[in-house]
Design an enzyme around this catalytic site. Structure first.
Site, PDB file in Angstrom:
ATOM      1  N   HIS A 486      -2.354   3.388  -1.887  1.00  0.00           N
ATOM      2  CA  HIS A 486      -1.135   2.925  -1.247  1.00  0.00           C
ATOM      3  C   HIS A 486      -0.125   2.405  -2.450  1.00  0.00           C
ATOM      4  O   HIS A 486       0.781   2.793  -2.408  1.00  0.00           O
ATOM      5  CB  HIS A 486      -1.348   2.152   0.010  1.00  0.00           C
ATOM      6  CG  HIS A 486      -0.015   1.591   0.459  1.00  0.00           C
ATOM      7  ND1 HIS A 486       0.212   2.182   1.853  1.00  0.00           N
ATOM      8  CD2 HIS A 486       0.616   0.741   0.306  1.00  0.00           C
ATOM      9  CE1 HIS A 486       1.445   1.458   2.177  1.00  0.00           C
ATOM     10  NE2 HIS A 486       1.463   0.841   1.297  1.00  0.00           N
ATOM     11  N   GLU A 487      -0.698   1.234  -2.907  1.00  0.00           N
ATOM     12  CA  GLU A 487      -0.018   0.231  -3.889  1.00  0.00           C
ATOM     13  C   GLU A 487       0.460   1.235  -5.093  1.00  0.00           C
ATOM     14  O   GLU A 487       1.399   1.028  -5.630  1.00  0.00           O
ATOM     15  CB  GLU A 487      -0.437  -0.937  -3.992  1.00  0.00           C
ATOM     16  CG  GLU A 487      -0.897  -1.773  -2.941  1.00  0.00           C
ATOM     17  CD  GLU A 487       0.248  -1.993  -2.117  1.00  0.00           C
ATOM     18  OE1 GLU A 487       1.319  -1.938  -2.603  1.00  0.00           O
ATOM     19  OE2 GLU A 487       0.251  -2.209  -0.920  1.00  0.00           O
ATOM     20  N   HIS A 490       3.502   3.202  -4.288  1.00  0.00           N
ATOM     21  CA  HIS A 490       4.664   2.623  -4.570  1.00  0.00           C
ATOM     22  C   HIS A 490       5.029   2.487  -6.304  1.00  0.00           C
ATOM     23  O   HIS A 490       6.074   2.621  -6.539  1.00  0.00           O
ATOM     24  CB  HIS A 490       4.565   1.202  -4.040  1.00  0.00           C
ATOM     25  CG  HIS A 490       4.672   0.879  -2.598  1.00  0.00           C
ATOM     26  ND1 HIS A 490       5.752   1.355  -1.894  1.00  0.00           N
ATOM     27  CD2 HIS A 490       3.678   0.247  -1.660  1.00  0.00           C
ATOM     28  CE1 HIS A 490       5.523   1.130  -0.409  1.00  0.00           C
ATOM     29  NE2 HIS A 490       4.591   0.496  -0.365  1.00  0.00           N
ATOM     30  N   PHE A 618       9.195 -12.636   9.913  1.00  0.00           N
ATOM     31  CA  PHE A 618       9.812 -13.991   9.638  1.00  0.00           C
ATOM     32  C   PHE A 618      10.151 -14.470   8.411  1.00  0.00           C
ATOM     33  O   PHE A 618      10.665 -15.375   7.946  1.00  0.00           O
ATOM     34  CB  PHE A 618       9.292 -14.812  10.730  1.00  0.00           C
ATOM     35  CG  PHE A 618       9.565 -14.619  12.192  1.00  0.00           C
ATOM     36  CD1 PHE A 618      10.681 -14.472  12.726  1.00  0.00           C
ATOM     37  CD2 PHE A 618       8.281 -14.192  12.897  1.00  0.00           C
ATOM     38  CE1 PHE A 618      11.088 -14.151  14.044  1.00  0.00           C
ATOM     39  CE2 PHE A 618       8.508 -13.914  14.252  1.00  0.00           C
ATOM     40  CZ  PHE A 618       9.639 -13.806  14.815  1.00  0.00           C
ATOM     41  N   TYR A 622      11.126  -7.469   6.773  1.00  0.00           N
ATOM     42  CA  TYR A 622      10.834  -6.640   7.736  1.00  0.00           C
ATOM     43  C   TYR A 622      11.652  -6.898   9.163  1.00  0.00           C
ATOM     44  O   TYR A 622      11.164  -6.207  10.202  1.00  0.00           O
ATOM     45  CB  TYR A 622       9.200  -6.215   8.220  1.00  0.00           C
ATOM     46  CG  TYR A 622       8.738  -5.154   7.204  1.00  0.00           C
ATOM     47  CD1 TYR A 622       8.588  -4.029   7.264  1.00  0.00           C
ATOM     48  CD2 TYR A 622       8.183  -5.918   5.984  1.00  0.00           C
ATOM     49  CE1 TYR A 622       8.148  -3.152   6.253  1.00  0.00           C
ATOM     50  CE2 TYR A 622       7.466  -5.003   5.142  1.00  0.00           C
ATOM     51  CZ  TYR A 622       7.373  -3.401   5.066  1.00  0.00           C
ATOM     52  OH  TYR A 622       6.908  -2.739   4.313  1.00  0.00           O
TER      53      TYR A 622
HETATM   54 ZN    ZN Z   1       3.501  -0.346   1.272  1.00  0.00          ZN
END
Ligand code: ZN
Length: 698
Positions: A486-487, A490, A618, A622
């Protein structure tokens, strides 16, 4: 020698010619460096403003408003990037203190630019001239929009109020994440009684024993004592495998009520953040913060987001209901009672899965030593995207790192070095944030002659040495393998970008809800047999993973997935509600509860205050954007669908679709709207069919 020259030579944060000098970093350097860099930026920018006003030719105006601005911002961006990175991976009280002290200074400095009327008017002028490339147009448009969101249109008191609000917001979100970190650290459960502990996987026992050494230096994984914490690598296996319901309850309740009482209570912080964000949105002319958030996203409005989530909810609900009833039946057979508690769910579902699929997650680990997983990952990257990845000898080449376990790699295309990345693979709970992420060290930038460099940060289990001195490599769980892919996805978008204007290179300027496309796309390769079989080898014997195990991995992917999907919908809908619909007299905890009732199968526990540790919305980026995961997953699954449609054993075909993916989705960065880029790759708009199929809820 003047003080300034002296500072320049000794302060590691000012050495921005190349890679950062992590090992020279001293916390005392932060304030003088930031002070110097912000005032230098201020005076440089003033000079640029004069040039902007004088420029009338479009290419020259573009140069001063975009390229030169990036150039003068670079030294501060670089230093701040290093500080932020170390704050995340080498945290300590001193750094934390100075970090929160300089945060307002950084914001003030970036406001000086993003609230410059001269810059804003020059951008508007440039836009009118209309002789820009499409990429440049997107950069200009989003700069204009970004400046309007930074309050460029506000005057006098309003502007002052707005700036104070932004500073307060960043303080509150830092407070939020510190509370989460501290209250996570605060809890620990030392276990001396070994009964039941042999049910736990070896890797968990090793971790618990290592953690317990602070109090029991002679602890061993087999005999204990053990220390259980609320960090995911500790908390998750404990709930899955410890047979005592009472102990599980203790850990579970501590986990779901983190940062919700005492001096680390995030409830007032949440209320502050929600009201500050709403006020900010209102001041900028938006009805709600969600509206503001969506103004920079691919999704056009709240309804479009909610419609997608509702559609997936509808598909998943019956699956989840059935799964839950099956689980209850299964547990009842063993315990004789109907009462399946929340802290028992993970335990029984793990057991049921072991029985039904006839395998244990833990069996997989020995096939996934970090080094061979990396080799496999690099191999598939090579066959899809025609790139070579080589590890660099850190000592020989004198590459500066922040921890001795950090690795450094270079990416080559036709033997030409095009980009590089750091990999920080292992958990260091005392100083490193949990989770995994990719971040930019350096952006691609033609004007500054920069090649992209990335950070890939994971939290895998470090190599261990047992009492006899035997070394065991870092073994990844299957989930860790997916995370690494996944990373890396990116990272690929950052590093394989063809856009050399840094404002739109790599992941810059990509609509947030499209950013997870390449990362989630890469996870799909963890279910591609030839890829996995090429690297899944027993770390002791070198034997390949048996095919039946691989088949179990793929069965596990769609195995009883409804509940997990509903959880994601619950998070996303709670987020949207809080930032779009919350009324002044409504309590965020009540909202969370109502959403749980609506979207989950089970009632949540009375102590559940999960939003108090919901850092994504928070303390991260996101807010009104948690839906982005699902939104991007529709696209990433559908993109992988393009590979499923060909003969993946045919190398040529694989490469042809792989290169098309590279030249569209990985290459075009934020220079083209994501729906256009997707269409260029897929030949049509995204369809959710592949996602539902991959999740087994079609
Ligand atoms: Zn991601």
């Amino acid at each position: 020698m003047s003080d300034l020259e002296n500072l320049n030579i000794t302060n590691s944060l000012l050495k921005n010619n190349g890679l950062p000098k992590y090992s020279e970093f001293k916390v005392e350097e932060v304030e003088p460096a930031i002070e110097y860099l912000t005032s230098k930026l201020e005076s440089d920018f003033e000079l640029l403003e004069k040039r902007m006003e004088a420029e009338n030719e479009s290419y020259k105006l573009y140069n001063v408003t975009v390229e030169q601005v990036e150039k003068i911002q670079y030294p501060l961006d670089f230093a701040w990037g290093v500080i932020r990175h170390l704050h995340a991976v080498k945290n300590n009280n001193d750094l934390r203190e100075v970090y929160s002290k300089i945060q307002p200074v950084i914001i003030k400095s970036s406001n000086r630019i993003s609230q410059s009327k001269i810059l804003y008017n020059s951008l508007l002028r440039l836009k009118k001239m209309g002789i820009l490339s499409n990429v440049q147009k997107r950069i200009i448009d989003s700069s204009i929009h970004g400046m309007s969101l930074n309050g460029i249109g506000l005057e006098g008191d309003d502007k002052h109020k707005f700036n104070e609000l932004v500073v307060e917001l960043s303080k509150q979100s830092t407070k939020f994440s510190n509370n989460v970190l501290d209250s996570t650290k605060e809890f620990s459960l030392y276990i001396e009684d070994s009964s039941g502990m042999n049910n736990l996987p070896e890797s968990a026992l090793e971790l618990f024993s290592m953690n317990a050494k602070d109090k029991y230096p002679n602890s061993t994984p087999d005999k204990g004592p053990w220390k259980v914490t609320l960090d995911a690598p500790s908390f998750v296996p404990f709930l899955q495998y410890h047979p005592s319901s009472d102990l599980r309850k203790q850990v579970y309740i501590a986990y779901i009520s983190r940062a919700s009482s005492g001096d680390k209570n995030n409830i007032p912080v949440i209320k502050q953040i929600l009201s500050l964000k709403k006020e900010k949105a209102n001041m900028l002319g938006y009805k709600s913060f969600a509206e503001l958030s969506l103004s920079k996203k691919m999704a056009s409005n709240v309804k479009e987001v909610e419609d997608l989530l509702q559609m997936i909810n509808k598909k998943a609900r019956n699956h989840a209901l059935k799964d839950h009833n099956d689980l209850k039946e299964f547990a009842k057979k063993e315990t004789g009672n109907d009462n399946l508690e929340l802290w028992d769910m993970s335990f029984w579902s793990t057991k049921m899965k072991e029985v039904e699929l006839n395998f244990k997650e833990e069996e997989l680990k020995k096939y996934f030593p970090l080094d061979s997983v990396l080799e496999g990952l690099f191999r598939i990257a090579n066959s899809l995207f025609s790139i070579e990845i080589k590890e660099v000898d850190i000592v020989k080449e004198n590459i500066d790192v922040w921890d001795k376990e950090v690795k450094f790699f270079r990416i080559y295309e036709n033997d030409v070095h095009i980009s590089s990345f750091f990999l920080d693979p292992f958990a260091r709970p005392d100083e490193k944030r949990g989770g995994a992420w990719m971040d930019s060290v350096i952006n691609k930038n033609k004007f500054l002659d920069h090649k992209p460099v990335a950070y890939l940060v994971c939290n895998g289990t470090p190599p261990t040495i047992d009492n006899e001195g035997n070394k065991k490599p870092s073994l990844l769980s299957f989930r860790n393998v997916e995370t690494l892919f996944h990373e890396f996805g990116h990272g690929l978008q950052h590093m394989l970008t063809r856009i050399d204007e840094s404002g739109a290179a790599g992941i810059n300027n990509i609509e947030w809800d499209a950013v997870e496309l390449p990362s989630q796309f890469m996870e799909n390769w963890c279910y591609h047999k030839p890829t996995v079989m090429s690297f899944a080898k027993d770390f002791e014997t070198g034997e390949a993973m048996p095919e039946v195990l691989f088949n179990k991995i793929t069965r596990q992917r769609t195995y009883r997935n409804g509940g997990g999907t509903l959880r994601q919908i619950y998070f996303a809908m709670t987020d949207m509600y809080l930032y779009d619909k919350l009324k002044d007299d409504e309590d965020p905890i009540d909202v969370m509860r109502k959403m749980a009732d609506k979207y989950l199968i089970r009632k949540i526990d009375d102590n559940d205050r999960f939003i108090c540790s919901f850092s994504h919305i928070f303390a991260g980026g996101y807010s009104a954007g948690y839906y982005s995961y699902k939104w991007a997953e529709v696209m990433s699954a559908d993109a992988f669908g393009a590979f499923e449609e060909i003969d993946m054993n045919n190398e040529k075909e694989l490469k042809s679709v792989g290169m098309r993916f590279r030249e569209t989705i990985l290459a075009k960065g934020g220079g083209t709207h994501p729906s256009i880029v997707f269409k260029e790759f897929r030949g049509r708009d995204p369809s959710p069919e592949a996602l539902l199929r991959h999740n087994g809820i079609n």
